[in-house]
Design a protein around this motif. Sequence first.
Motif, PDB file in Angstrom:
ATOM      1  N   LEU A   1       0.826  -1.207   0.000  1.00 49.98           N
ATOM      2  CA  LEU A   1       0.000   0.000   0.000  1.00 49.98           C
ATOM      3  C   LEU A   1       0.854   1.248   0.000  1.00 49.98           C
ATOM      4  N   PHE A   2       1.910   1.240   0.712  1.00 48.13           N
ATOM      5  CA  PHE A   2       2.811   2.397   0.791  1.00 48.13           C
ATOM      6  C   PHE A   2       3.433   2.661  -0.584  1.00 48.13           C
ATOM      7  N   ASN A   3       3.839   1.557  -1.263  1.00 49.78           N
ATOM      8  CA  ASN A   3       4.433   1.730  -2.596  1.00 49.78           C
ATOM      9  C   ASN A   3       3.419   2.319  -3.577  1.00 49.78           C
ATOM     10  N   MET A   4       2.179   1.879  -3.482  1.00 46.50           N
ATOM     11  CA  MET A   4       1.148   2.407  -4.379  1.00 46.50           C
ATOM     12  C   MET A   4       0.904   3.893  -4.142  1.00 46.50           C
ATOM     13  N   LEU A   5       0.910   4.280  -2.873  1.00 43.66           N
ATOM     14  CA  LEU A   5       0.727   5.702  -2.567  1.00 43.66           C
ATOM     15  C   LEU A   5       1.870   6.535  -3.100  1.00 43.66           C
ATOM     16  N   LEU A   6       3.076   5.998  -2.995  1.00 47.38           N
ATOM     17  CA  LEU A   6       4.233   6.724  -3.523  1.00 47.38           C
ATOM     18  C   LEU A   6       4.122   6.900  -5.037  1.00 47.38           C
ATOM     19  N   ILE A   7       3.694   5.824  -5.730  1.00 49.19           N
ATOM     20  CA  ILE A   7       3.541   5.907  -7.194  1.00 49.19           C
ATOM     21  C   ILE A   7       2.467   6.925  -7.571  1.00 49.19           C
ATOM     22  N   ALA A   8       1.314   6.894  -6.828  1.00 50.01           N
ATOM     23  CA  ALA A   8       0.234   7.833  -7.120  1.00 50.01           C
ATOM     24  C   ALA A   8       0.686   9.269  -6.915  1.00 50.01           C
ATOM     25  N   ALA A   9       1.431   9.508  -5.854  1.00 51.62           N
ATOM     26  CA  ALA A   9       1.923  10.859  -5.577  1.00 51.62           C
ATOM     27  C   ALA A   9       2.879  11.304  -6.671  1.00 51.62           C
ATOM     28  N   GLY A  10       3.739  10.382  -7.134  1.00 53.07           N
ATOM     29  CA  GLY A  10       4.676  10.728  -8.203  1.00 53.07           C
ATOM     30  C   GLY A  10       3.966  11.073  -9.494  1.00 53.07           C
TER      31      GLY A  10
END
Length: 227
Positions: A33-42
């Motif tokens: 979930l953390f990785n997905m949030l990072l990708i979305a923010a990017g």
Amino acid sequence: MLEINLLPEELKKKKRAAPKIDVKNVNLEKLPLFNMLLIAAGVFVAVQIAVFGLGMLGDTVFRSLEKKYKDILPAKTEADKLSAQASIMSNKVKAIDELMVKRFSWAKKLGSMNDAITPGIWLTQLEYDEKLVERPRAGASNAQKARGVQGKPAMEKVLERYLIISGAASSMGEEGTALIGRFIKSLKENPSFYSDFGDIELGNIKREQVSGQEVMNFKITCLFKTK
């Protein structure tokens, strides 16, 4: 209630202690979930940067086009003035050409009229006249001509144009009226003269004595065709 478990010790279920999680040792970067949030923010940041860049590019292009338009505006204004002047000159030339054509037509018409003059006839005066008259609207039925249709008048205003020919007829051996009739027939049978007219009407006839000879003064009206 009292419960007694008679199962052997090796078959009895042993209570499992709940696993303990040490929050201090949890690595958030390894959670999906953390990785997905990072990708979305990017992606969001990249989109914002792209939109900002396109906006800056569009503004630059607009300013460039605006500058070019202002640069060519004086030349465009001058070109518009020249175009307007050329249009005015063209209209003047066209009007002059039309006048020249009309002059030539009148010269030809008068020449044809001269060719149609029969013996015993001479002309004394030519007049041109025009007036606005009312007449039944073209294409209207007899009933429409009488009363109008749907409240509209059955009459229409038309500009009628006339060529009025005055002259005299004289002959020792023939009646003057016959000479005048022959002249009118000659005009109608001359296509170069009669092509622009719808009818030729005989007007007043007056007998006079000139040097002891009887002459008949006449006036005929040539009605131009209406457009």
